[in-house]
Design an enzyme around this catalytic site. Sequence first.
Site, mmCIF file in Angstrom:
data_model
loop_
_atom_site.group_PDB
_atom_site.id
_atom_site.type_symbol
_atom_site.label_atom_id
_atom_site.label_comp_id
_atom_site.label_asym_id
_atom_site.label_seq_id
_atom_site.Cartn_x
_atom_site.Cartn_y
_atom_site.Cartn_z
ATOM 1 N N CYS A 56 -5.135 12.816 12.965
ATOM 2 C CA CYS A 56 -5.766 11.523 12.704
ATOM 3 C C CYS A 56 -5.675 10.678 13.964
ATOM 4 O O CYS A 56 -5.097 11.115 14.958
ATOM 5 C CB CYS A 56 -5.141 10.821 11.504
ATOM 6 S SG CYS A 56 -3.618 9.992 11.856
ATOM 7 N N LYS A 67 0.832 -1.211 0.000
ATOM 8 C CA LYS A 67 0.000 0.000 0.000
ATOM 9 C C LYS A 67 0.864 1.258 0.000
ATOM 10 O O LYS A 67 0.648 2.171 -0.793
ATOM 11 C CB LYS A 67 -0.895 0.005 1.250
ATOM 12 C CG LYS A 67 -1.563 1.351 1.510
ATOM 13 C CD LYS A 67 -2.441 1.341 2.744
ATOM 14 C CE LYS A 67 -1.748 1.627 4.041
ATOM 15 N NZ LYS A 67 -1.454 3.052 4.299
ATOM 16 N N ASN A 68 1.843 1.310 0.896
ATOM 17 C CA ASN A 68 2.589 2.562 1.052
ATOM 18 C C ASN A 68 3.613 2.804 -0.054
ATOM 19 O O ASN A 68 4.260 3.846 -0.089
ATOM 20 C CB ASN A 68 3.249 2.620 2.436
ATOM 21 C CG ASN A 68 2.192 2.803 3.523
ATOM 22 O OD1 ASN A 68 1.049 3.151 3.229
ATOM 23 N ND2 ASN A 68 2.575 2.568 4.764
ATOM 24 N N ARG A 109 0.405 14.451 13.266
ATOM 25 C CA ARG A 109 0.955 14.251 11.923
ATOM 26 C C ARG A 109 1.023 15.517 11.052
ATOM 27 O O ARG A 109 0.347 15.623 10.020
ATOM 28 C CB ARG A 109 0.186 13.130 11.202
ATOM 29 C CG ARG A 109 0.200 11.847 11.990
ATOM 30 C CD ARG A 109 -0.489 10.717 11.295
ATOM 31 N NE ARG A 109 0.261 10.155 10.180
ATOM 32 C CZ ARG A 109 -0.187 9.178 9.422
ATOM 33 N NH1 ARG A 109 -1.369 8.678 9.613
ATOM 34 N NH2 ARG A 109 0.565 8.706 8.447
ATOM 35 N N ASP A 116 4.320 0.476 12.044
ATOM 36 C CA ASP A 116 3.152 -0.179 11.447
ATOM 37 C C ASP A 116 3.006 -1.643 11.881
ATOM 38 O O ASP A 116 2.019 -2.294 11.519
ATOM 39 C CB ASP A 116 3.210 -0.096 9.907
ATOM 40 C CG ASP A 116 2.988 1.327 9.412
ATOM 41 O OD1 ASP A 116 2.512 2.168 10.195
ATOM 42 O OD2 ASP A 116 3.310 1.596 8.236
ATOM 43 N N ARG A 129 -8.736 -0.472 3.994
ATOM 44 C CA ARG A 129 -7.846 0.547 3.442
ATOM 45 C C ARG A 129 -6.480 -0.055 3.133
ATOM 46 O O ARG A 129 -5.783 0.433 2.243
ATOM 47 C CB ARG A 129 -7.674 1.702 4.434
ATOM 48 C CG ARG A 129 -8.932 2.518 4.625
ATOM 49 C CD ARG A 129 -8.627 3.761 5.428
ATOM 50 N NE ARG A 129 -7.355 4.302 5.005
ATOM 51 C CZ ARG A 129 -6.447 4.834 5.824
ATOM 52 N NH1 ARG A 129 -6.692 4.928 7.111
ATOM 53 N NH2 ARG A 129 -5.320 5.289 5.365
HETATM 54 N N1 EPU Z 1 6.407 14.528 10.888
HETATM 55 C C1 EPU Z 1 6.456 15.881 11.186
HETATM 56 N N2 EPU Z 1 6.405 16.772 10.154
HETATM 57 C C2 EPU Z 1 6.276 16.399 8.860
HETATM 58 C C3 EPU Z 1 6.220 15.030 8.550
HETATM 59 C C4 EPU Z 1 6.275 14.097 9.589
HETATM 60 O O1 EPU Z 1 6.560 16.252 12.349
HETATM 61 O O2 EPU Z 1 6.225 17.276 7.979
HETATM 62 C C5 EPU Z 1 6.491 13.529 11.966
HETATM 63 C C6 EPU Z 1 5.211 12.709 12.123
HETATM 64 O O3 EPU Z 1 4.254 13.369 12.910
HETATM 65 C C7 EPU Z 1 5.742 11.444 12.765
HETATM 66 C C8 EPU Z 1 7.123 11.284 12.106
HETATM 67 O O4 EPU Z 1 7.465 12.568 11.601
HETATM 68 O O5 EPU Z 1 5.908 11.626 14.137
HETATM 69 C C9 EPU Z 1 7.189 10.289 10.976
HETATM 70 O O6 EPU Z 1 6.072 10.439 10.122
HETATM 71 P P1 EPU Z 1 6.137 10.167 8.561
HETATM 72 O O7 EPU Z 1 6.051 11.450 7.849
HETATM 73 O O8 EPU Z 1 7.288 9.274 8.240
HETATM 74 O O9 EPU Z 1 4.771 9.361 8.318
HETATM 75 P P2 EPU Z 1 3.904 9.424 7.011
HETATM 76 O O10 EPU Z 1 4.768 9.640 5.850
HETATM 77 O O11 EPU Z 1 2.741 10.321 7.221
HETATM 78 C C10 EPU Z 1 4.106 6.877 6.430
HETATM 79 C C11 EPU Z 1 3.158 5.737 6.229
HETATM 80 C C12 EPU Z 1 2.550 5.343 7.571
HETATM 81 C C13 EPU Z 1 3.695 4.941 8.490
HETATM 82 C C14 EPU Z 1 4.715 6.092 8.609
HETATM 83 C C15 EPU Z 1 5.932 5.741 9.436
HETATM 84 C C16 EPU Z 1 2.397 6.124 3.987
HETATM 85 C C17 EPU Z 1 1.283 6.461 3.078
HETATM 86 N N3 EPU Z 1 2.131 6.131 5.294
HETATM 87 O O12 EPU Z 1 3.329 7.941 6.971
HETATM 88 O O13 EPU Z 1 1.730 4.212 7.324
HETATM 89 O O14 EPU Z 1 3.195 4.631 9.764
HETATM 90 O O15 EPU Z 1 5.152 6.494 7.305
HETATM 91 O O16 EPU Z 1 6.603 4.656 8.902
HETATM 92 O O17 EPU Z 1 3.497 5.821 3.531
HETATM 93 C C18 EPU Z 1 -0.021 2.721 7.787
HETATM 94 O O18 EPU Z 1 0.254 2.138 6.726
HETATM 95 O O19 EPU Z 1 -0.845 2.236 8.629
HETATM 96 C C19 EPU Z 1 0.593 4.004 8.084
HETATM 97 C C20 EPU Z 1 0.128 4.831 9.009
#
Ligand code: EPU
Length: 419
Positions: A117, A22-23, A122, A306, A398
């Site tokens: 969320c 998915k990701n 996030r 995850d 999802r």
């Molecule tokens: N963060 C910030 N600022 C930003 C971006 C991130 O503070 O601009 C923080 C987040 O709040 C969090 C950390 O950085 O504490 C890491 O978040 P990240 O941005 O890596 O998460 P994401 O990209 O929103 C993806 C996956 C998630 C997975 C996370 C961590 C996708 C579509 N989603 O989310 O997947 O948990 O990376 O590995 O790639 C899931 O599949 O259930 C899922 C939630």
Amino acid sequence: MASIVISGGKPLSGDVWISGAKNAVLPILAACLLADEPVTLGNVPHLHDVTTTMELLGQMGAELVVDEHMRIRVDPRPTSRFFAPYELVKTMRAAIVVLGPLVAKYGEAEVSLPGGCAIGSRPVDQHIKGLRTLGAEISVENGYIKARAKRLKGARVTMDMATVTGTENIMMAAVLAKGTTVIENAAEEPEVCDLADCLNRMGAQISGIGTTRLVVDGVERLHGTEYDVLPDRIETGTFLVAGAITGGRVRAKHTRPEVLKSVLSKLEDAGAHVSTDTDTIELDMRGKRPRAVDVSTAPYPAFPTDMQAQFTALNCVAEGTGVITENVFENRFMHVQELHRLGADIKLEGNTAIVRGVPKMSGAQLMATDLRASASLVLAGLVADGETVVDRIYHIDRGYENIEEKLGGLGAQIRRLPT
Ligand code: EPU
């Protein structure tokens, strides 16, 4: 709302075919917007989030055709609306990954802020900061990120933290920028690498893939390609835990053992016999109850957030006490209250869950709150005595393709109740 009903207590046994990740597929679909020609994607999982992303690209004007093997052909040429509405982004945060491609290729984007969320606040500040560094003019008005640029210019972007979709957005923007972009403190997740590999197949020039320093030499245009999405490591891990929690034997086929090292090592600590082949992982508990394990989540290659909920469920019925520490998201323990309803013994202290294994849990009616929490409730239901009903199962659709069919194929007694 549909629910899943599980009659627990049966060790699982058999083979399960792992779907595409998915990701990985979500940002790769967004990357199709960058091309000048159609892109065809294979190994696409049949998931609600994929349908949502296709709907989003379709609303923008892209033409999408799906064949009977779930290969998706995306023709980005008719794209003419550069807008991702709140109604859609609030249901799927990953939609934020259209921001980078839109501003890089079309010079404008209006994408809803995702908002909070179930698992934490996030923010997307790193996405915005990175795009500004590449020269985009960005304002945040009325809940929308509005971005404009003539042609982005390569620059050094240092992320404050390793962010998966943040790295993906900057990388996708940088491929069409003028000059070289260096992304420092980039996320190393396999899904980021898969996106980079796909972009390179489209003619991008990205190096340092799989490291914390990505170097992107901007090109004038990207062409079409065919690309198969990598298998889902989190789905793989979830099915392996299903084997471990029930004292069973599960063989995950069509997966990638090398991206699951931290998870496999914890499963071995829990007493599983694990063997791997090029694209297969076999887990055998030999009928034994698992041992409790300590888990601490962090960005790849460390233990993935995850998989945290699934290991919390595993510890619930394990021998001994396991300490689960969540370091990535501040509020990712929504499953704990529901696991209590099955008779689990879990104490929450800040970002730590202390799980004392109990010999038996008993079925109950539960409520799914987010994707991975839902998976953990289904896993717990597989081992709880009697019947467990997991409501609001749309969360699981999802991110897991046909979960009840796949678990049923391993011998689980599981069925879906329509609304
Ligand atoms: N963060 C910030 N600022 C930003 C971006 C991130 O503070 O601009 C923080 C987040 O709040 C969090 C950390 O950085 O504490 C890491 O978040 P990240 O941005 O890596 O998460 P994401 O990209 O929103 C993806 C996956 C998630 C997975 C996370 C961590 C996708 C579509 N989603 O989310 O997947 O948990 O990376 O590995 O790639 C899931 O599949 O259930 C899922 C939630």
